[in-house]
Design a protein around this motif. Structure first.
Motif, short mmCIF file in Angstrom:
data_model
loop_
_atom_site.label_atom_id
_atom_site.label_comp_id
_atom_site.label_asym_id
_atom_site.label_seq_id
_atom_site.Cartn_x
_atom_site.Cartn_y
_atom_site.Cartn_z
N GLU A 117 52.17 5.12 17.71
CA GLU A 117 50.93 5.59 18.34
C GLU A 117 51.17 6.83 19.18
OE1 GLU A 117 47.70 2.11 18.83
OE2 GLU A 117 49.24 2.14 20.38
N LYS A 329 37.42 11.22 23.40
CA LYS A 329 38.05 11.02 22.09
C LYS A 329 39.31 10.15 22.23
CE LYS A 329 36.59 15.46 20.08
NZ LYS A 329 37.07 16.79 19.68
N PHE A 333 39.91 6.36 20.71
CA PHE A 333 41.09 5.99 19.91
C PHE A 333 41.76 4.75 20.49
CE2 PHE A 333 45.75 6.18 19.88
CZ PHE A 333 45.96 5.85 18.55
N ARG A 338 39.37 4.72 16.74
CA ARG A 338 38.83 5.89 16.02
C ARG A 338 39.89 6.99 15.95
NH1 ARG A 338 32.86 6.93 18.71
NH2 ARG A 338 32.26 4.74 18.98
N GLU A 339 39.78 7.82 14.94
CA GLU A 339 40.75 8.90 14.76
C GLU A 339 40.68 9.85 15.95
OE1 GLU A 339 42.20 12.03 11.27
OE2 GLU A 339 40.16 11.21 11.24
N TYR A 340 41.84 10.22 16.46
CA TYR A 340 41.92 11.11 17.62
C TYR A 340 42.11 12.55 17.14
CZ TYR A 340 43.80 13.37 21.81
OH TYR A 340 44.03 14.22 22.86
#
Length: 347
Positions: A117, A329, A333, A338-340
């Motif tokens: 991550e 954002k 994530f 959710r996509e960062y």
């Protein structure tokens, strides 16, 4: 808007607004005499300031405050950023957090401890940095030409982002890209940027002094926006978490440096709004003059309020709002998976 206090004086609460009393300090090295003049000296100018329209206060001169003012600013959720005589950010007085989320702080720590991550966050940040640097180079390629090799070299390094398996490796690539980027500046800045090399403490030439000052302003702008979210500013991913700085702000400002700091420098130098006359030699470095600093702060505030079209929302937003959107954002994530995707110009 932000309130920039570049002169010495007293900032007080007056009813439900602010009052700044400017005081000319005596020429002395005695701190007690200076403190007495700040508290009791005659004000040569008084200005009322509507607190409701102030996002943050920036203090560059000697300032006298009291607890009544601090409590008032805390109630109004107004951060106060302090800068020293050299123009370096030295600290921030943050009101009580607007939002608190233990779950989010735990997720921030878990993402830092999770190598995959953390690496994904770092890689996405640098992809945005590379994209925005390329956008600057391609702009000047269209205007000036002669940047084909620089653009090709940056694109080649961009392809290597996916090969890196540590944040340190990614930071090494970024350092190489910024070196190439700085080497291209003479194409449009001329002699001002010849043989330019980034030097921090102290800035060894006017260009480095200008970059350092504007980077500090961008960092504090991001700190103000982080405060208005539930993110914990001490847990970062690209930069190692630090004890004396809000290291998450150091991460989040990286994609904005080419767009906000660098492009503003180019405009200031190209229009000759800033020149050699606006710097003074000090010790083994350079400092901006007080007058130049005030002019830059005025331009900077306008820059933060400048709007651009933001495709995900299909509307125009200011750069200050873009900083906060990038904070959200990261939150989306961490909490929702959710996509960062940090801000990229043109997206």
């Amino acid at each position: 808007m932000n309130l920039y206090l570049t002169r010495s004086g007293r900032l007080r609460r007056r009813d439900n607004t602010l009052r700044f009393e400017r005081v000319n300090l005596p020429e002395t090295e005695d701190p007690e005499v200076e403190a007495e003049a700040l508290e009791e000296g005659k004000a040569d100018a008084v200005q009322a300031l509507p607190v409701e329209s102030i996002d943050a206060v920036y203090v560059f001169g000697e300032l006298s405050v009291n607890t009544k003012l601090i409590n008032f600013l805390n109630c109004k959720k107004v951060p106060v950023h302090f800068f020293n005589w050299y123009g370096h950010h030295t600290g921030t007085l943050l009101p009580h957090a607007e939002q608190l989320s233990g779950d989010l702080v735990i997720r921030q720590g878990e993402a830092y401890r999770n190598p995959e991550e953390r690496l994904m966050i770092c890689r996405n940040l640098l992809e945005a940095v590379f994209h925005n640097i390329l956008s600057v180079l391609q702009y000047y390629q269209r205007r000036k030409g002669g940047l084909e090799k620089s653009i090709a070299a940056v694109k080649e390094l961009e392809q290597k982002l996916a090969e890196q398996d540590t944040p340190e490796g990614l930071m090494g690539l970024e350092g190489n890209v910024r070196k190439l980027y700085y080497q291209s500046w003479p194409v449009w800045l001329g002699k001002t940027a010849e043989h330019f090399k980034r030097v921090y403490h102290p800035p060894d030439n006017p260009l480095n002094a200008l970059i350092s000052f504007l980077n500090s302003l961008l960092y504090t702008a991001c700190v103000s926006e982080l405060y208005r979210t539930a993110l914990y500013p001490g847990i970062s991913y690209l930069h190692t978490p630090q004890t004396r700085r809000f290291s998450l702000a150091l991460d989040l400002v990286e994609p904005f440096k080419p767009l906000l700091v660098d492009r503003m420098i180019f405009r200031l130098l190209d229009s000759r709004a800033i020149g050699d006359r606006d710097f003074r030699k000090h010790s083994n470095g350079f400092l901006l003059t007080d007058d130049a600093r005030r002019r830059i702060l005025q331009e900077w505030d306008q820059e933060l309020r400048r709007t651009v079209h933001y495709a995900p929302l299909n509307r125009s937003v200011s750069y200050r709002q873009l900083l906060r959107l990038d904070c959200y954002k990261l939150i989306n994530f961490l909490l929702e998976g959710r996509e960062y995707l940090p801000y990229r110009i043109g997206y």
